[in-house]
Design an enzyme around this catalytic site. Sequence first.
Site, PDB file in Angstrom:
ATOM      1  N   HIS A   1       6.891  -6.270   8.659  1.00 17.25           N
ATOM      2  CA  HIS A   1       8.068  -5.282   7.958  1.00 17.25           C
ATOM      3  C   HIS A   1       7.196  -3.570   8.856  1.00 17.25           C
ATOM      4  O   HIS A   1       6.007  -4.015   8.726  1.00 17.25           O
ATOM      5  CB  HIS A   1       8.324  -5.156   6.855  1.00 17.25           C
ATOM      6  N   HIS A   2       8.335  -2.994   8.836  1.00 18.54           N
ATOM      7  CA  HIS A   2       7.373  -1.710   9.051  1.00 18.54           C
ATOM      8  C   HIS A   2       6.728  -0.840   8.326  1.00 18.54           C
ATOM      9  O   HIS A   2       6.708  -1.608   7.020  1.00 18.54           O
ATOM     10  CB  HIS A   2       9.029  -1.095   9.306  1.00 18.54           C
TER      11      HIS A   2
ATOM     12  N   LYS B   1       7.730   0.139   4.337  1.00 22.90           N
ATOM     13  CA  LYS B   1       8.206  -1.322   3.825  1.00 22.90           C
ATOM     14  C   LYS B   1       7.669  -0.648   2.469  1.00 22.90           C
ATOM     15  O   LYS B   1       6.095  -0.947   2.582  1.00 22.90           O
ATOM     16  CB  LYS B   1       8.772  -2.426   4.225  1.00 22.90           C
TER      17      LYS B   1
END
Length: 104
Positions: free
Chosen positions: A12-13, A16
């Site tokens: 994820h980015h 997060k």
Amino acid sequence: MHMGKAEIIELHHDRKLDAPSGTAARTAELMAAAGGHEPPAIHSVRLPGLVAHQEVIFGDLGQTLTIRHDSISRESFMPGVLLAVRRVGGLREPVVIGLESLLF
């Protein structure tokens, strides 16, 4: 087909906050319940440039099977959001986790 082991990689980015993601944790929980085994290990990656990705790798002697989902844009989340908004009024339980209870 039977595969002896599995692991989950979720990416994820970098903004997060939770690791592992709720989706990866739920996937591991469902896999454990279906197979009667311990949940598979989850590996979390947080990097700029990512949106949301999950890979489940099954392995056994001389073989692997990979199932991967990539969200490359947040637009991909909108059908689930709209489904939840449309069906939330008909839910019998006060708290529902996941969309699977809304799909059927």
